[in-house]
Design a protein around this motif. Structure first.
Motif, PDB file in Angstrom:
ATOM      1  N   LEU A  42      17.091   4.738  13.028  1.00 31.00           N
ATOM      2  CA  LEU A  42      16.606   5.679  14.038  1.00 31.00           C
ATOM      3  C   LEU A  42      15.929   4.969  15.208  1.00 31.00           C
ATOM      4  O   LEU A  42      16.144   5.352  16.362  1.00 31.00           O
ATOM      5  CB  LEU A  42      15.658   6.694  13.388  1.00 31.00           C
TER       6      LEU A  42
ATOM      7  N   TYR B  68      16.876   5.387  19.164  1.00 29.36           N
ATOM      8  CA  TYR B  68      15.912   5.692  20.215  1.00 29.36           C
ATOM      9  C   TYR B  68      16.005   4.690  21.368  1.00 29.36           C
ATOM     10  O   TYR B  68      16.002   5.064  22.544  1.00 29.36           O
ATOM     11  CB  TYR B  68      14.488   5.690  19.651  1.00 29.36           C
TER      12      TYR B  68
ATOM     13  N   LEU C 160      20.103  12.728  18.902  1.00 24.67           N
ATOM     14  CA  LEU C 160      19.556  11.571  18.195  1.00 24.67           C
ATOM     15  C   LEU C 160      19.742  11.716  16.692  1.00 24.67           C
ATOM     16  O   LEU C 160      20.175  10.780  16.005  1.00 24.67           O
ATOM     17  CB  LEU C 160      18.072  11.398  18.527  1.00 24.67           C
TER      18      LEU C 160
ATOM     19  N   THR D 136      16.540  12.875  24.385  1.00 26.77           N
ATOM     20  CA  THR D 136      15.143  12.510  24.649  1.00 26.77           C
ATOM     21  C   THR D 136      14.337  12.525  23.353  1.00 26.77           C
ATOM     22  O   THR D 136      14.276  13.563  22.685  1.00 26.77           O
ATOM     23  CB  THR D 136      14.507  13.487  25.660  1.00 26.77           C
ATOM     24  N   PRO D 137      13.729  11.398  22.958  1.00 31.19           N
ATOM     25  CA  PRO D 137      12.867  11.388  21.763  1.00 31.19           C
ATOM     26  C   PRO D 137      11.663  12.296  21.979  1.00 31.19           C
ATOM     27  O   PRO D 137      11.322  12.606  23.130  1.00 31.19           O
ATOM     28  CB  PRO D 137      12.441   9.919  21.651  1.00 31.19           C
ATOM     29  N   PRO D 138      10.966  12.741  20.945  1.00 30.17           N
ATOM     30  CA  PRO D 138      11.210  12.334  19.562  1.00 30.17           C
ATOM     31  C   PRO D 138      12.188  13.212  18.784  1.00 30.17           C
ATOM     32  O   PRO D 138      12.615  12.854  17.702  1.00 30.17           O
ATOM     33  CB  PRO D 138       9.820  12.459  18.933  1.00 30.17           C
TER      34      PRO D 138
ATOM     35  N   MET E 246      14.123  19.303  22.968  1.00 26.00           N
ATOM     36  CA  MET E 246      13.618  18.541  21.826  1.00 26.00           C
ATOM     37  C   MET E 246      13.728  19.341  20.526  1.00 26.00           C
ATOM     38  O   MET E 246      13.648  18.767  19.435  1.00 26.00           O
ATOM     39  CB  MET E 246      12.154  18.156  22.057  1.00 26.00           C
TER      40      MET E 246
END
Length: 440
Positions: free
Chosen positions: A402, A406, A389, A382-384, A339
């Motif tokens: 965004l 997601y 991403l 994988t968020p966030p 992350m």
């Protein structure tokens, strides 16, 4: 101060420096140098010196700039654009055909480049606008590009697996072969999901109009040249290596030479292509060299204080975890770190700790290298704060938000988790090919 506390202090200091925005190699190098001086005194200056010579004496390191150069030449010369045109014509009549073709494009780009960022850039700038123009659902195709780009560090020649081989002291050839079936398996899973979903929901992926596809069969065959060129490059590069004709370094030289010849034959090997390819190759190669040098210094200090044995005793003796429970904890730690960090930073931070622990627990380090690679890509999506991403948001058209990004990755992450579980249950998915080739 106990060895366990020293290890935690080193990790904490390194993460703190990264949160301040310092470059990965600078944070790791500074912590390892400071720890070495505090623990060993003035004699510690030999540690980075020895690490540098260990790096420069590692002959397979020569493959890194050659593979990166090969990928950028093929990308900058427009061969990737030709590939997408081929997929567009041959898959356009199928519901979701362009999305399936994009997965195929990503596999080929991965085989040419070995970096997920390159696949993401090509998918976001070439495939994504074309599919949006043809009425594809923006959420679905955003996930397609991100999932396809994840194959870049798994399908050979994977630059990340070269880095893993260097840090974990494992043969790169075996690692490459171990990534072949998992990479193709995940690509097949992605394609099957796209076809089934688009069959059930045709409005997500309309077929391309007959006017666009109504070209003579002879012209379609002519377009196949766009796919033949990368295939030939991949064959001469990887095939000759697997047949024992060329060494690892020689195969990378063959790939770089073949890419240059292909660009010259296409008539697009001009001054701009040369400058862009060489500049980007130099930047990527230097970044990896600095990171590996910092990792080797960090690993030397870490080994010296016995942190690996201390962590092993904590997991096995004190907490009484089974080897598989330890393995699952390692994979979950990658998800958390992913992350905030890229795959290189994650590998450099934990390889000195995890790889010896994996070996002591009786697991195969080649198999674990593939698990690490897949888990890193899951963490990226994988968020966030997944790395991919935000990379996609920077490259995607403005109409893709965004929240769209997601939502787009949910089914593909689930597919990757399913593939990861399969590989954990059936290690021969990764180990059969390298064992078969190297047993000859």
């Amino acid at each position: 101060m106990s060895y366990e506390l020293i290890a935690l202090t080193m990790f904490g200091g390194m993460l703190l420096l990264m949160l301040t925005g310092q470059r990965v190699f600078a944070a790791i190098g500074f912590v390892s140098a400071a720890a070495a001086l505090l623990l060993y005194g003035n004699g510690a200056i030999e540690m980075p010196f020895n690490a540098a010579f260990k790096l420069f004496n590692w002959y397979p390191m020569l493959t890194l700039p050659l593979f990166v150069y090969m990928g950028y030449v093929l990308s900058e010369s427009g061969i990737a654009n030709d590939l997408y045109t081929m997929f567009h014509v041959w898959f356009g009549r199928i519901n979701g055909g362009l999305a399936v073709g994009t997965i195929g494009l990503m596999v080929v780009i991965s085989a040419m480049n070995g970096l997920s960022v390159a696949g993401m850039a090509i998918g976001a700038t070439i495939a994504l606008p074309e599919m949006l123009r043809r009425g594809y659902d923006k959420t679905m195709i955003t996930g397609v590009v991100q999932a396809g780009s994840s194959l870049g560090i798994l399908v050979p020649p994977s630059v990340v697996l070269v880095l893993y081989g260097m840090i974990a002291r494992q043969p790169v050839g075996r690692l490459w072969l171990a990534g072949v079936f998992p990479g193709l398996m995940m690509a097949a899973f992605f394609a099957i999901y796209i076809v089934i979903r688009c069959k059930l929901q045709p409005h997500l992926a309309p077929t391309v109009s007959e006017e666009e596809l109504d070209i003579p069969f002879r012209e379609k065959l002519k377009l196949l040249k766009a796919g033949i060129i990368p295939f030939l490059i991949f064959f001469f590069m990887t095939g000759l290596f697997l047949m024992g004709i060329t060494s690892l370094v020689e195969s990378s030289a063959v790939g770089a030479t073949a890419a240059t010849i292909a660009a010259i034959a296409k008539g697009s090997f001009n001054r701009k292509v040369i400058e862009e390819s060489v500049r980007k190759t130099l930047g990527i190669s230097c970044m990896f060299m600095w990171v590996i040098l910092a990792a080797l210094s960090f690993g030397a200090v870490f080994d010296g204080i016995g942190a690996v044995r201390a962590i092993e005793a904590l997991f096995i003796t004190k907490w009484q975890l089974s080897p598989w429970q330890v393995l699952v904890m390692m994979q979950l730690s990658y998800i958390v770190m992913g992350m905030f960090l890229d795959d290189t930073a994650m590998l450099v931070i934990v390889a000195p700790l995890y790889v010896p622990l994996i070996i002591s627990l009786g697991f195969n380090p080649i198999w674990y290298g593939v698990l690490y690679t897949i888990t890193c890509q899951i963490a990226y999506m994988t968020p966030p704060f997944g790395y991919n991403l935000f990379l996609m948001r920077a490259m995607a058209p403005q109409e893709i938000t965004l929240p769209d990004i997601y939502r787009s990755i949910i089914p593909f992450v689930l597919i990757m988790v399913f593939a990861l579980v399969l590989i954990m249950i059936f290690p021969q998915i990764t180990l059969w090919l390298p064992d078969y080739i190297y047993s000859k």
